[in-house]
Scaffold this active site. Structure first.
Site, mmCIF file in Angstrom:
data_model
loop_
_atom_site.group_PDB
_atom_site.id
_atom_site.type_symbol
_atom_site.label_atom_id
_atom_site.label_comp_id
_atom_site.label_asym_id
_atom_site.label_seq_id
_atom_site.Cartn_x
_atom_site.Cartn_y
_atom_site.Cartn_z
ATOM 1 N N TYR A 90 22.435 67.772 41.963
ATOM 2 C CA TYR A 90 23.699 68.002 42.829
ATOM 3 C C TYR A 90 24.676 67.107 42.766
ATOM 4 O O TYR A 90 25.911 67.414 43.157
ATOM 5 C CB TYR A 90 23.140 68.097 44.384
ATOM 6 C CG TYR A 90 21.790 68.850 44.712
ATOM 7 C CD1 TYR A 90 21.411 69.935 43.889
ATOM 8 C CD2 TYR A 90 21.195 68.773 46.006
ATOM 9 C CE1 TYR A 90 20.507 70.697 44.090
ATOM 10 C CE2 TYR A 90 20.176 69.492 46.210
ATOM 11 C CZ TYR A 90 19.815 70.407 45.355
ATOM 12 O OH TYR A 90 18.590 71.141 45.624
ATOM 13 N N HIS A 146 11.701 69.532 40.301
ATOM 14 C CA HIS A 146 12.661 70.809 40.623
ATOM 15 C C HIS A 146 12.498 72.071 40.112
ATOM 16 O O HIS A 146 12.563 72.807 40.585
ATOM 17 C CB HIS A 146 14.056 70.166 40.320
ATOM 18 C CG HIS A 146 15.113 70.498 40.879
ATOM 19 N ND1 HIS A 146 16.423 69.878 41.535
ATOM 20 C CD2 HIS A 146 15.435 71.539 41.640
ATOM 21 C CE1 HIS A 146 17.185 70.778 42.278
ATOM 22 N NE2 HIS A 146 16.480 71.846 42.382
#
Length: 323
Positions: A49, A107
């Site tokens: 992010y 992830h």
């Protein structure tokens, strides 16, 4: 008061967390501060992010005791080789200014090769249109390295994200260690009852991302769906509150993202839906209503790998290397 659940480690997790995906640097720090002031204690972060330093500074400024927060981050795809896993965790802890994470997730079940400065080069390119894949390292290899992190004191729990039942079964079989959490895309258009039943039987908690659907593909927004709006009106709440209330039925957690103070507060406010309302929301995803928004082979640059077995992925040349 926000509901909580207990993970298979015994840790307590609030069902409504604060998500930081697609929260721009310059905005996310303020969002985190408002979230903590509002009462959020479950924060969902990730290396990719590209906003962890700002999040870390905001956590420090908020002045809440570390043990009162539940902080999740995620191992990025270019650090799947076993020798890269702990250094990747160390990089995340350094970015956040923290000594440990409450939860660390793989992830994606997709590996990229570690090229150049792996703390910066997150998307090594095969060419202008595609990301380079690492097809040598398996999910089992990476999970074994994740398991070793439990002895370091730097993580309290480990888990996965975007894994299907077959992938989860393989890593458990190889190590005897069950993920605490699988974070998946889930909303009324993507119900995934088989995966939910599988995880319930194995005591794996589900966290839903994109609980409000997704506005990145130009499709109509779920918050604007007539049925969601009708239920919101009936309950005297917002469409987003309906979607969040629906998502936590069954004890799942949810991580809506917003940087708008009023929405951050709204998302945290608990609304109870009747069974009739829950069923009406679930009906939206039956049959032709079903939709998955986050499919890597549709990204730009493309990840040429079939992760979910969706129609859009049928032309992919590569499959996930499970073991």
């Amino acid at each position: 008061m926000v509901g909580t659940t207990t993970l298979n480690t015994g840790a307590s997790l609030e069902l409504v967390g604060y998500g930081t995906w697609q929260a721009a640097p310059g905005e996310v720090g303020q969002g985190v501060k408002v979230a903590i002031e509002t009462g959020y204690r479950h924060l969902d972060l990730a290396k990719v992010y590209s906003n962890q330093p700002e999040v870390g500074a905001a956590i420090k400024e908020a002045g809440v005791k570390r043990e009162d927060l539940f902080i999740t981050s995620k191992l990025w795809n270019n650090s799947h080789r076993p020798e890269q896993v702990e250094p990747a965790l160390d990089d995340t802890l350094k970015e956040l200014g923290l000594e440990y994470l409450d939860l660390y997730l793989i992830h994606w079940p997709v590996a990229f090769p570690p090229e150049g400065d792996i703390t910066q080069n997150l998307f090594p390119k095969a060419n202008d249109k595609e990301v380079k894949l690492d097809l040598e390292v398996s999910l089992v290899d990476t999970w074994k390295a994740m398991v070793k992190l439990l002895d370091t004191g730097k993580v309290k729990a480990i888990g996965v994200s975007n894994f299907d039942a077959k992938m989860v079964d393989a890593i458990i079989e190889a190590t005897g260690v069950t993920p605490s959490v699988n974070q998946i895309e889930r909303h009324p258009l993507l119900l995934q009852p088989e995966l939910i039943a599988h995880h319930k039987a194995k005591n794996i908690h589900i966290t839903a991302y994109s609980p409000l659907g997704n506005n990145t593909v130009g499709a109509p927004l779920l918050v604007q769906h007539p049925e969601i709006k009708r239920i919101a009106e009936k309950n005297g709440c917002t469409p987003a509150q309906v979607l969040i209330a629906w998502a936590i039925v069954g004890g799942h957690s949810v991580i809506p993202k917003s940087v708008t103070p009023s929405r951050i507060g709204e998302n945290f406010k608990q609304v109870s839906l009747s069974q009739e309302d829950v069923d009406a929301v679930s009906k939206l995803g039956e049959g032709s209503g079903r939709r998955r928004y986050n499919i890597p082979c549709t990204y730009s640059p493309k990840w040429d790998i079939n992760v979910f077995g969706e129609e859009d992925e049928k032309s992919c040349k590569n499959a996930v290397k499970i073991k």
